[in-house]
Design a protein around this motif. Sequence first.
Motif, PDB file in Angstrom:
ATOM      1  N   LEU A 164       0.837  -1.195   0.000  1.00 35.67           N
ATOM      2  CA  LEU A 164       0.000   0.000   0.000  1.00 35.67           C
ATOM      3  C   LEU A 164       0.880   1.256   0.000  1.00 35.67           C
ATOM      4  O   LEU A 164       0.658   2.199  -0.765  1.00 35.67           O
ATOM      5  N   ASP A 166       3.815   1.528  -1.081  1.00 37.21           N
ATOM      6  CA  ASP A 166       4.441   1.636  -2.406  1.00 37.21           C
ATOM      7  C   ASP A 166       3.598   2.482  -3.355  1.00 37.21           C
ATOM      8  O   ASP A 166       4.128   3.153  -4.226  1.00 37.21           O
ATOM      9  N   GLY A 167       2.295   2.407  -3.216  1.00 37.41           N
ATOM     10  CA  GLY A 167       1.414   3.138  -4.117  1.00 37.41           C
ATOM     11  C   GLY A 167       1.408   4.634  -3.872  1.00 37.41           C
ATOM     12  O   GLY A 167       0.899   5.387  -4.694  1.00 37.41           O
ATOM     13  N   TYR A 168       1.976   5.057  -2.737  1.00 38.24           N
ATOM     14  CA  TYR A 168       1.943   6.489  -2.414  1.00 38.24           C
ATOM     15  C   TYR A 168       3.329   7.122  -2.367  1.00 38.24           C
ATOM     16  O   TYR A 168       3.451   8.331  -2.180  1.00 38.24           O
ATOM     17  N   THR A 169       4.353   6.289  -2.481  1.00 34.71           N
ATOM     18  CA  THR A 169       5.720   6.800  -2.337  1.00 34.71           C
ATOM     19  C   THR A 169       6.567   6.400  -3.521  1.00 34.71           C
ATOM     20  O   THR A 169       6.215   5.493  -4.278  1.00 34.71           O
ATOM     21  N   TYR A 170       7.693   7.054  -3.682  1.00 36.77           N
ATOM     22  CA  TYR A 170       8.675   6.645  -4.672  1.00 36.77           C
ATOM     23  C   TYR A 170       9.562   5.551  -4.101  1.00 36.77           C
ATOM     24  O   TYR A 170       9.943   4.627  -4.788  1.00 36.77           O
ATOM     25  N   ASN A 171       9.911   5.707  -2.880  1.00 38.44           N
ATOM     26  CA  ASN A 171      10.646   4.664  -2.181  1.00 38.44           C
ATOM     27  C   ASN A 171      10.529   4.903  -0.690  1.00 38.44           C
ATOM     28  O   ASN A 171      10.254   6.016  -0.251  1.00 38.44           O
ATOM     29  N   PRO A 188       5.760  11.654  -3.879  1.00 39.26           N
ATOM     30  CA  PRO A 188       5.273  12.822  -4.624  1.00 39.26           C
ATOM     31  C   PRO A 188       4.608  13.782  -3.655  1.00 39.26           C
ATOM     32  O   PRO A 188       3.936  13.374  -2.703  1.00 39.26           O
ATOM     33  N   ASN A 190       2.043  15.553  -3.709  1.00 40.14           N
ATOM     34  CA  ASN A 190       0.591  15.508  -3.531  1.00 40.14           C
ATOM     35  C   ASN A 190       0.162  14.420  -2.557  1.00 40.14           C
ATOM     36  O   ASN A 190      -0.999  14.364  -2.150  1.00 40.14           O
ATOM     37  N   ASN A 191       1.087  13.541  -2.155  1.00 37.52           N
ATOM     38  CA  ASN A 191       0.736  12.430  -1.267  1.00 37.52           C
ATOM     39  C   ASN A 191       1.204  12.651   0.164  1.00 37.52           C
ATOM     40  O   ASN A 191       1.308  11.687   0.944  1.00 37.52           O
ATOM     41  N   ALA A 194      -0.822  11.102   2.857  1.00 34.25           N
ATOM     42  CA  ALA A 194      -0.696   9.647   2.949  1.00 34.25           C
ATOM     43  C   ALA A 194       0.508   9.268   3.819  1.00 34.25           C
ATOM     44  O   ALA A 194       0.450   8.311   4.593  1.00 34.25           O
TER      45      ALA A 194
END
Lengths: 448, 480
Positions: A164, A166-171, A188, A190-191, A194
């Motif tokens: 989960l 992973d879907g909001y972060t680059y790493n 990013p 915008n997250n 999150a």
Amino acid sequence: MLQSWTGSRRGREPGWVLLSAGVILLLLTATETGASGPAIFDRVEEYQLDNGMQFQLLPRPDVPMVTGYILFKVGNVDNPPGQIGMAHMFEHMAFKGTDRIGTRDHEAELAIQDSVAVVGAELANEMGKREFASAERVDQFRGLLDALLERQAEFIVPMEWPMLYDGYTYNFNAYTSQDFTVYHATLPSNNLEAWMLMESERLQHPSFREFYTERDVVMEERREVIEDRPQRVARELMQALAFTVFPYCNPIIGYMGDIELLTQDQAETFYRDYYGPANGVAALVGDFDPAEARRLIEAYFGDIPARPCRPGPAMVEPPQQGQRRGIHRQGSERALYLAFPGYHPTDRRHAVARLLGSVLSRDKTSRLDKRLDLQEGAVRSIWTSFNGGFQRYAGVFIICAKVLEDFTNEQVEDMIWEELERVVSEPVTAEKLLEIQTSYRKKYYFTL
Amino acid sequence: MNSRISCCLGAGLFVLAICLTATPAGSETPRHPADLDLSPLTFERPEPVRTELPCGIPVLLFENHDLPLVTVTARLQMGTRYLAPDRHTACHLLSRLWKDGGTKSQTPEELEAREAALGITLQAWVGSMIGYVSVSLVSQDLPEALPLWRDLLRRPGFAAERLERAKDRMLKDVQAINDNPDRLADLYFARLLFGEHTPGAHEQTRAGIEAVDEQEIRALYSGFVRPEHAVIGVAGDFDPDEIVAQLERLLGDWTPMGDPLPREPYTWTPQSRPGVYLVPAEFEQSQIRIGYLVPEMTTVSPDYPAVRILEFALGYGRVFYRTRGDGLSYGTGTLFEVGEDFSRFYGTGSTGHEKVDDLIAAVREEVNGLRDTPLSAPEVEMSRTFVVGTVVQDCETAREVVVDCIDNMLRDRPADYAEAHLTGLQKTTVDEIGALADLYCQFGDSTVILVIGDPEQVSTPLAELNLGEVIRLDLERFGE
């Protein structure tokens, strides 16, 4: 073959050479050059929540990206007695989800998890008897544990938390050091919310599901990153020699015999003892609006109840009374480690010793590199680390040389001692010291 | 109504109203990210300013005055890709010696002393396709640092005693492979996938290293390092007009020496040897590699953006999480290694000897299972976030922006390559990725499986996987 040893040569008091050199450097640095820090630091906003958690914010809107760091004042040095490697083990558990993420039915799961904790503790207790353990009881507990874990697995959504995230972060990742544990992510811009949510949730509601599977992963990690790397095994030996009582003597990941006895309920206790909000400092750097960030911080972290955390270790390392030596035979390349007692990070001599480290080995103009590498051709590489990796208490000063085949370890050791004594007999010049200090300042900019 | 009762009722209603409105702050805070309403990311890729020196050398400039730092880099199309394998050792030595050997006006020691005195970092390096000479510094030191950088670029010294040192160090690095199970596995796997003496599988031997002399290194240097092959980049805190004027003064009279080396890639054909191989070795863990060539895929293939998303979703999202979740391995995954001429798909990892068969089976199951269980939309989106993120992160500093642009030029990519690549990442659909998975992700007859591990513990489980006869290879000692 590798060798490592601590202390001085030929009967001198431990640390004699370094102390003398340090005093000379101290005198030279008495005239402060008076440079100020980079202007970028003026933009850092610091504040603290009522529960004690601290935040530092630095907006940098160059690209739509934010990096978040949360540092907890808990590391290898805080492992409870008999639980070497627990700080690192808990770091792994911080990715196992929460009461809402990673589960199909948390209540059902918890009921089994409580039984897992009991049986896991019994198994560890029996295994810990080593040669006096009852093989029958070990098998019995192991069978019980396996059956419970199989039942619990029906309620688990494997790896849901990291997938989960992973879907909001680059790493994202984490690491445990001697003194701290750090959880970091780049995402990013915008997250940002999150990140706030995921980090605050796992701080408040961590799950200890899949503890025993993850313990297996840590054992593989130890095999991969330590046991198949001769230099790292030697480094472990060096630390075990340099510290006899203080927890810096232990490897961060733990020895295999320690890891296999860590239990779920120990991890839960460790979390309660060390992961209170006041033990954490967070930093945000990147593209965000500070006012919005503060609002989110209050919303997600502000209500975490304050609770006291355990203080640091009470052990005191006794003064070293004589030279200690160790030999580790593995692999084909020879390496030499010399370690000397260090200074507390708040001791001014700590900074002086760091400069001494640069005098000895920073680049090819440094004394050890020039003599042992360029002139004598005796080493493949040589480096120094003055308290590097030890940040809360006095560590060790390390000199490490990879010895080339035409030279013996004794020859290289003699050369190192000669150069150490030369720091006293031929002190570093004011010009060279200024060059080193200036270089530190300039190269520091590149880390920003 | 009795006035007292009314008052009490009123007070009660008031208290009730307070209770209903003053909900604890945390109860309104979402507890799952799916409950968040996040705005989409907007990202415009920054572009450096392109100009040209009067002498014709292209220059890319990207200003950032946030910190007083500058990087100046001269980058050239050069490297092992353009050479036959028997010249690779000399090319690697050129890379080591270029900075280490000083310049024609300064001995290595003088150059190192000057570098230390100024607090700058000079670098020179040669890879497979690109070489560069760079200087990184605090901007106040530009006037003194640039001439040093120019000398290193145009007049390297290649001091003889440093060449001997470089050869000795290279040999020691080769010998260090013997103690490193990870590198051993990479080397053996490359041989099995590409052939014995092809790019990616070529290792330096003692005889090969000792045979290289200064003339050969100088010939490579003068053949590759020429003004017509160079692109200059400047990033950070500088004045554009001043820097262009300085560069023209330093490079305007640069004339090439000797004959140029061809810049067409050396052509070769991989000689893959599919099968199951075991190399006996005494390490604590077994190393595993499993993969095959993907010859039609390159970095300019139209499918490349989609392959990157497929790679992360499969290699990290499925394989890594599966093998980790099963307690089999600390870090096993699969990846597409996509190059300029060819590519390969493979799994890589390590585990206890007793779990080798389980690890191989798990990796195969996840990869081959894509046909039955294609990647879902959430999996693709997770991967897309990560891969797009690498593009964003590559623009984090001025230096990265400039280097990325120059390297695209030197790799002969179309002018709109970066933009097209980003668009491809953003627009690739789940169905397109599914089609690529069907095309590229299947362990079958062309697969090489390599295990480096304890034969006593590994041989039988490996054979019981029924993937083919297990062929034993000898464990070599490299560099001896």
